[in-house]
Design an enzyme around this catalytic site. Structure first.
Site, mmCIF file in Angstrom:
data_model
loop_
_atom_site.group_PDB
_atom_site.id
_atom_site.type_symbol
_atom_site.label_atom_id
_atom_site.label_comp_id
_atom_site.label_asym_id
_atom_site.label_seq_id
_atom_site.Cartn_x
_atom_site.Cartn_y
_atom_site.Cartn_z
ATOM 1 C CE1 TYR A 181 -3.557 2.927 0.861
ATOM 2 C CE2 TYR A 181 -1.965 3.332 2.802
ATOM 3 C CZ TYR A 181 -2.910 3.796 1.938
ATOM 4 O OH TYR A 181 -3.506 4.878 2.011
ATOM 5 C CB ILE A 236 -8.091 10.039 8.463
ATOM 6 C CG1 ILE A 236 -6.980 10.877 7.791
ATOM 7 C CG2 ILE A 236 -9.234 10.649 8.375
ATOM 8 C CD1 ILE A 236 -6.703 12.130 8.294
#
Length: 238
Positions: free
Chosen positions: A142, A175
């Site tokens: 990722y 987040i």
């Protein structure tokens, strides 16, 4: 003139918050997603256009572009953790599938969508792609894909800046209140991520949405080719 804004992956999390922010500013917003039900619901709730589009599929991306006369802001927010191979799969095949998934979701979605709408960008347009702190450390496939996204953005900026188009990446830290971790974030891991920040709080989707709107504003016309780190100091560039 009303701005036309396209947000890929705009049905949840960061993408949805960005779409909602631009819609509140009276832009004409198009959100995309892979699933018709979530696209339809998001479009209804936010008062925007919904387009079912898998941004890894060239034909679907071309169909999206055909609906647009121009694009003032393109936000490449589609992405996520790689899908894992199921069943009895040889280790190397599983590894290859994981890397293909990461690159497709987090790099090729942006590359294909931007290429499809490139001739609809005008002087004053902005291309903003959502990256990750994972590109700087411990990111695996990722993070590598997000690092490639930033490298691609730099070359894209060099290509499009002479036309008056800015191209930037927002490299987001942790987040909160998204489905990014698919419910697998432990309390201990969350505390660690927050403790790494200087301001001792998790990021919010609105932090990223506000930064996106700034990068698409007149005050950011001389900012291009950059990775803007929005992480509360968890990663610093100096």
């Amino acid at each position: 003139m009303t701005r036309i804004v396209v947000v890929t992956g705009g049905t949840s999390g960061i993408g949805r918050a960005i779409a909602e922010r631009f819609a509140a500013d009276q832009a004409e917003v198009f959100v995309t997603g892979r699933h018709a039900d979530t696209v339809e619901l998001t479009a209804k709730e936010l008062g925007v256009h919904g387009v079912v589009c898998d941004a890894t599929a060239p034909g679907q991306v071309s169909s999206l572009a055909a609906r647009l006369e121009r694009v003032d802001v393109l936000v490449n927010a589609a992405g996520g953790l790689p899908e894992t191979a199921s069943g009895d799969v040889a280790p190397l095949n599983a590894l290859l599938a994981q890397w293909h998934s990461s690159l497709a979701q987090n790099l090729l979605t942006a590359v294909l969508t931007t290429a499809a709408v490139q001739d609809r960008l005008t002087s004053g347009s902005s291309v903003i792609s959502i990256g990750s702190i994972g590109a700087e450390r411990r990111g695996g496939s990722y993070g590598a894909a997000k690092a490639a996204l930033a490298a691609w953005n730099a070359s894209l900026s060099a290509e499009l800046a002479p036309r008056g188009v800015t191209c930037n990446v927002i490299s987001a830290g942790y987040i909160a209140d998204t489905n990014f971790f698919r419910g697998q974030m432990s309390d201990e891991r969350q505390r660690t991520l927050v403790e790494e920040t200087h301001n001792k709080r998790p990021g919010t989707v609105d932090d990223i949405a506000q930064t996106t709107c700034f990068l698409a504003s007149p005050g950011a016309r001389h900012i291009t080719g950059q990775a803007i780190h929005v992480n509360g100091g968890a990663f610093t560039t100096r």
